[in-house]
Design an enzyme around this catalytic site. Structure first.
Site, PDB file in Angstrom:
ATOM      1  CB  ALA A  71      -0.928   0.010   1.212  1.00 34.83           C
ATOM      2  CG  ASP A  72       2.925   4.874  -1.473  1.00 31.36           C
ATOM      3  OD1 ASP A  72       3.871   4.642  -0.707  1.00 31.36           O
ATOM      4  OD2 ASP A  72       2.755   5.974  -2.016  1.00 31.36           O
ATOM      5  CB  THR A  73      -0.963   7.013   2.014  1.00 32.96           C
ATOM      6  OG1 THR A  73      -1.645   5.802   2.316  1.00 32.96           O
ATOM      7  CG2 THR A  73      -1.904   8.192   2.250  1.00 32.96           C
TER       8      THR A  73
END
Length: 197
Positions: A71-73
């Site tokens: 995941a990445d934000t």
């Protein structure tokens, strides 16, 4: 049932997966997180989530029955990706820019197994009330902004800055739980797994 691996160093992602009752093992996945020329925030976070998942799967000696979540934000203001602050001045400048304005938080989640890779991007809109300089300085001094994209943590002390949120709260924290649960279901990994006592 497949074994889920989380390719993330984020304590927030660990807490969110635990919150929905999904057991997992941790993996380290080091990838280059540079933004490519002309890459949109959506494309950037999706690419990183997929690369983290792929790197995680690649690091496993036994891949059969393994599913890896990456995941990445990113925090985005006026189309510009705001990363983690390099120093105090950078954080103060970022928080001043966010003050009294709306910004987007874009989070991607990717799941990979031996034979498939799926991903989804979720964009939420966050509005900050007006912040004064003394408040911004005091917030920096708490230490919380130092390793956070956009120099703040919605689930932490900065929650008092947020006047409005449109979209997924958990995605702003770092993992869109509604969408993640749907992707996990595609790999036959259920939520709310009760541990045997």
């Amino acid at each position: 049932m497949a074994t889920l691996y989380l390719a993330s160093g984020s304590p927030r992602r660990r807490e969110l997966l635990t919150q929905i009752g999904v057991p997992f093992l941790l993996l380290k996945s080091n990838i280059d997180e540079s933004v490519r020329a002309g890459e949109s925030a959506q494309d950037y976070v999706e690419r990183l989530a997929r690369e983290k998942a792929q790197a995680g799967l690649g690091s496993l000696a036994e891949r059969s029955g393994a599913v890896v979540l990456g995941a990445d934000t990113s925090v985005v203001l006026d189309g510009r990706i705001l990363g983690k602050p390099v120093d105090r001045a950078d954080a103060l400048q970022t928080l001043k820019a966010l003050s009294g304005r709306k910004h987007q938080v874009v989070t991607a989640v990717a799941l990979i197994s031996e034979d498939r890779l799926v991903s989804q991007v979720v964009t939420s809109e966050v509005s900050f009330r007006e912040l004064d300089d003394a408040e911004i300085e005091a917030y920096w001094n708490t230490g919380e902004p130092q390793d956070k994209a956009g120099s703040y943590a919605i689930q932490g002390l900065a929650s008092i800055f947020v006047s409005h949120l449109q979209g997924s709260y958990s995605a702003v924290v770092g993992l869109p739980l509604c969408e993640t649960a749907a992707l996990l279901a595609e790999f036959a990994i259920p939520c709310w797994q009760v541990s045997e006592h």
